[in-house]
Design an enzyme around this catalytic site. Structure first.
Site, PDB file in Angstrom:
ATOM      1  N   GLU A 131      50.184  13.197  42.087  1.00 49.23           N
ATOM      2  CA  GLU A 131      49.325  12.216  41.049  1.00 49.23           C
ATOM      3  C   GLU A 131      48.197  11.403  41.549  1.00 49.23           C
ATOM      4  OE1 GLU A 131      53.126  10.670  39.552  1.00 49.23           O
ATOM      5  OE2 GLU A 131      53.493  12.365  38.619  1.00 49.23           O
ATOM      6  N   GLU A 165      54.494  29.104  49.693  1.00 52.24           N
ATOM      7  CA  GLU A 165      52.116  28.404  49.938  1.00 52.24           C
ATOM      8  C   GLU A 165      52.386  28.384  51.203  1.00 52.24           C
ATOM      9  OE1 GLU A 165      53.947  24.756  47.507  1.00 52.24           O
ATOM     10  OE2 GLU A 165      52.177  23.915  48.032  1.00 52.24           O
TER      11      GLU A 165
END
Ligand SMILES: Cc1cc2nc3c(=O)[nH]c(=O)nc-3n(C[C@H](O)[C@H](O)[C@H](O)COP(=O)(O)OP(=O)(O)OC[C@H]3O[C@@H](n4cnc5c(N)ncnc54)[C@H](O)[C@@H]3O)c2cc1C
Length: 388
Positions: free
Chosen positions: A133, A249
């Site tokens: 964010e 990842e």
């Protein structure tokens, strides 16, 4: 140094990837993706038809069932990167297969898997993962996007930024707050769909590298998301679900870095062999020879490390902190190799017509995303010292 993690199936698959590259990847295509800021959907659909994406989708849903085996995906990366024009594709494939599909394949309810995975196998539905964010990246407990429970679902409000494939994605695995405070069980993963009222993912960000792969800002304004879109159907499991995918990842970024390092070595060898200075090919200067020797040795070490990690991963034995070592070490070496490659190209190394220049710009983010290399070192330090 010869690598030994591939067998004849991988090498046969490499030929399929090479054919795809010949047909669908070119300097002109890459320039178009750069201008558009995204890869076109027909190319993604063709890639799925050739079996280049959807590799991590389980076989019963039409994929290749390679969720726990990164080798085929590494072959795809190696060929896309080596050709010098495929980095946007490699990025878009990786987000779909390594960051989005696994959350459904590992944790989706039966209904979620049946609804989404067959379409993700064919690239009819492309995925993205939205955690970061504007005010919270490394420290994910600081996220403020909320999903408030209402009758039949959730109402999501907030914003995400830097989301790879964020504009082109049809389905965004989104990390939200479903509880109070910042305890791990206050967070969940929820599926937000393109076209949901109040969901805007049209704003892309202009980056120094990867111009052909979209990175977007996402805003959620009173987005109603049905209960059926809560991943796994149980609130409060978001952190646990994220943790499970960390080894993949991190491994995937390390393996891409190794592929880039190898390609950079090849491009530099080719260039310095053809370029003349002071009556000699540049490759004959002792400095060039020594630098190439260092680059080649580093590439061998990167593959030895990532190949070992790929093997551990497919046996379910790669821990998140071991994968953090792979991510930060390989991306640091990738950066050194690229810097050296640019230097040995002289002025042409700075011109983006040359793959080494584009790879240099693309690679800068490898030390930042997927967890910054500082955070990776923290994680490794914790595992080494046993201290927080
Ligand atoms: C091109 C691009 C694509 C991305 N794709 C995605 C995506 O698909 N999905 C997604 O969710 N996110 C994505 N990201 C976000 C990326 O993962 C974050 O930018 C990254 O995790 C860092 O977070 P931040 O930007 O908020 O930096 P910050 O967390 O604010 O960090 C700023 C600096 O402080 C350092 N720092 C922070 N904490 C510590 C610590 N504990 N110890 C030492 N140093 C520390 C960092 O290393 C960094 O140097 C992408 C980013 C970029 C640039």
């Amino acid at each position: 140094m010869q690598r030994d993690i591939y067998d004849e199936d991988h090498e046969a698959f490499r030929e399929v990837v090479r054919e795809f590259v010949k047909r669908y990847v070119s300097p002109e295509k890459a320039a178009q993706w750069d201008r558009d800021g995204e890869v076109d959907r027909p190319t993604m659909l063709a890639a799925a038809e050739h079996g280049l994406i959807g590799l991590s989708v389980p076989e019963e849903f039409g994929g290749a069932g390679m969720l726990m085996d990164y080798r085929f995906r590494s072959v795809v990366n190696e060929e896309l990167i080596r050709c010098g024009h495929g980095s946007a594709l490699a990025g878009a494939f990786g987000i779909h297969d390594d960051l989005a599909v696994p959350y459904l394949a590992h944790f989706g309810t039966d209904a979620q898997q049946q609804k989404w995975l067959p379409k993700m196998a064919t690239a009819e539905v492309l995925g993205a993962l939205a955690m970061t964010e504007p005010g919270a990246g490394s420290d994910l407990r600081g996220v403020t996007t909320t999903a408030k429970k209402v009758d039949g679902g959730y109402v999501v409000n907030g914003a995400k930024t830097f989301i790879s494939s964020g504009k082109t994605a049809d389905l965004v695995v989104t990390f939200v707050k479903t509880g109070e405070g910042n305890r791990p069980d206050a967070f969940s993963l929820i599926l937000i769909e393109d076209g949901m009222a109040g969901f805007d993912h049209s704003k892309t960000l202009h980056k120094m590298g990867f111009p052909g792969h979209d990175t977007a800002e996402l805003t959620f304004t009173d987005v109603f998301v049905p209960d059926e879109n809560l991943i796994g159907g149980v609130e409060g499991l978001g952190f646990i679900q994220l943790m499970k995918n960390l080894p993949l990842e991190r491994l995937s970024i390390g393996a891409v870095a190794a592929a880039v390092g190898e390609a950079a070595l090849e491009w530099t060898l080719e260039y310095t062999t053809s370029r003349q200075a002071f009556g000699h090919p540049v490759v004959d200067f002792q400095n060039t020879r020594f630098r190439l020797a260092e680059m080649a040795t580093t590439v061998d070490a990167m593959w030895a490390f990532t190949d070992r990690a790929m093997n551990l991963y497919r046996h379910g034995k790669l821990s998140a902190d071991e994968a953090a070592k792979v991510k930060f070490w390989c991306t640091e070496r990738e950066w050194e190799i690229l810097d050296q490659g640019v230097q040995l190209h002289g002025g042409y190394g700075y011109i983006t017509e040359y793959p080494i220049a584009r790879a240099f710009l693309d690679a800068r983010v490898h030390r930042i995303y997927g967890g910054t290399n500082e955070v990776m070192r923290e994680i490794v330090a914790r595992s080494v010292t046993g201290r927080k």
